[in-house]
Design an enzyme around this catalytic site. Sequence first.
Site, PDB file in Angstrom:
ATOM      1  N   ASN A  57       9.527   4.883   2.515  1.00  0.00           N
ATOM      2  CA  ASN A  57       9.336   4.352   3.869  1.00  0.00           C
ATOM      3  C   ASN A  57      10.668   3.782   4.349  1.00  0.00           C
ATOM      4  OD1 ASN A  57       6.411   3.683   2.520  1.00  0.00           O
ATOM      5  ND2 ASN A  57       6.224   3.917   4.725  1.00  0.00           N
ATOM      6  N   HIS A  60       5.512   4.966  12.324  1.00  0.00           N
ATOM      7  CA  HIS A  60       5.550   4.884  10.859  1.00  0.00           C
ATOM      8  C   HIS A  60       6.489   5.985  10.379  1.00  0.00           C
ATOM      9  CE1 HIS A  60       3.463   4.305   6.857  1.00  0.00           C
ATOM     10  NE2 HIS A  60       3.958   5.516   6.689  1.00  0.00           N
ATOM     11  N   ARG A 107       0.832  -1.213   0.000  1.00  0.00           N
ATOM     12  CA  ARG A 107       0.000   0.000   0.000  1.00  0.00           C
ATOM     13  C   ARG A 107       0.866   1.262   0.000  1.00  0.00           C
ATOM     14  NH1 ARG A 107      -0.988   4.909   1.957  1.00  0.00           N
ATOM     15  NH2 ARG A 107      -0.306   4.164   3.986  1.00  0.00           N
ATOM     16  N   ASP A 108       1.478   1.583   1.127  1.00  0.00           N
ATOM     17  CA  ASP A 108       2.232   2.839   1.185  1.00  0.00           C
ATOM     18  C   ASP A 108       3.416   2.799   0.226  1.00  0.00           C
ATOM     19  OD1 ASP A 108       2.686   5.391   2.029  1.00  0.00           O
ATOM     20  OD2 ASP A 108       3.553   4.860   3.963  1.00  0.00           O
ATOM     21  N   CYS A 163       7.966  10.154  -0.993  1.00  0.00           N
ATOM     22  CA  CYS A 163       7.063  11.166  -0.456  1.00  0.00           C
ATOM     23  C   CYS A 163       6.537  12.043  -1.576  1.00  0.00           C
ATOM     24  CB  CYS A 163       7.823  12.009   0.566  1.00  0.00           C
ATOM     25  SG  CYS A 163       6.850  13.350   1.218  1.00  0.00           S
ATOM     26  N   HIS A 172       9.230   7.677   7.450  1.00  0.00           N
ATOM     27  CA  HIS A 172       9.786   7.759   6.095  1.00  0.00           C
ATOM     28  C   HIS A 172      11.225   8.263   6.215  1.00  0.00           C
ATOM     29  CE1 HIS A 172       6.226   7.164   3.370  1.00  0.00           C
ATOM     30  NE2 HIS A 172       5.646   7.215   4.555  1.00  0.00           N
TER      31      HIS A 172
HETATM   32 ZN    ZN Z   1       3.712   6.568   4.924  1.00  0.00          ZN
END
Ligand code: ZN
Length: 307
Positions: free
Chosen positions: A249, A207, A14-15, A240, A209
Amino acid sequence: MYTDSIEMVEVSPRDGLQNEKALIPTADKIALIERAIEAGSRRIEVTSFVNPRAVPQMADAEDVCASLPVRDDVTYIGLVMNQRGADRAIATGRIDELGTVTVATDRFAMANQGQTSDESVEIAKSIIESARQSRVSAQVTIAASFGCPFEGEVPEERVVAMALALAEASPREIGLADTIGVGNPAHVERLVTKVREAVGAIPVRVHFHNTRGTGLANVWAAIGAGATVIDSSIGGLGGCPFAPGAAGNIATEDVVYMLERAGISTGLELDSLIATNGWLSKIMAKPLPAMVGKSGGFPATREMEGN
Ligand code: ZN
C-alpha cells in the site's frame, strides 16, 4: 483547486498484514492500532470478517475487536464481503463502520469473493442498508478500478456505472481502489472526476498500492480531482498477491510527508509514524517499503534512530 486538509484512513492492520505469511500475534496488531491512534489516526481498518481458511491472518477478527482501545473519537472499520461477514462484524459491538467490497470485473470478483461484479454491487448495497438498520456506518470500495489482474484494462464507464448504482444505497463514501497498483495520475484524475460527477455529494476515497511506483503521484492527482479521503498503510506494508515481492500500500508516512510539506494537513504526526515504522519492521523482521520511514522527514525534528 487543492484542499487544505485531507482525511486519512489507516489500513495497515488489515490490508497491510493480510498477505503476510507469518501470522502476527493479536497483541501486536493491537499495539499497531494503538500506535496509529497515538500518531493521530482517527479512522482505522482494523480487520476483515472473511473465511479464516482463505485468509488465516484475519482469523482473529473477533479477538482484535475485543481488545480495541475504547475511544469515542476513533472510527474502527471492519471489512466485509457478504452478509455473514457483516453480521459477524456487527455482533462484535466494536465495529463503527463496515467496509464493503465490490469488484469491477467478473473474474476478479469471483476469485476474491465468489460473486460476479454485478452481484458484488447488489450485495454491498444490501449490506449498507442492513448496517443502517443496526446504526452502523458503511462505505464501499470498488476494487480493481484501475486494472484487473485477470481481465486487464477496466473501462472507466464500468466503474462509473458501479459508483452510480452504489450511490443509491447512500454509503458514507465510495472508494476507488487500485488493488494491483497499475494506475497512473492521468487515469486517476479522469476517473475520480467522472465518479464525483456521477455520485454528487458522496465523498470519494482512494486506495492505492505502490506496486509500480506511481502511488504518491496518484494521491496528488486524486486530491486535485476532488477525492477527500486517502487510504494508506504505515511502513507501506501490504504487498500485492499478484506481484510477489512488490511494494505494498502507499505508505502513511510518505503520504503525510508529501501532503504536510505541500500545505495539506492530515492530522497525523510524521515523527510518530516514523518511530512506528521502526517498531513495525522489527515485528515483521524485515525492512518496510516506505521511503520517509528510512530517510526521516525534513526539516529534521528529531534525531534519527538507526534501524
Ligand atoms: Zn489494497
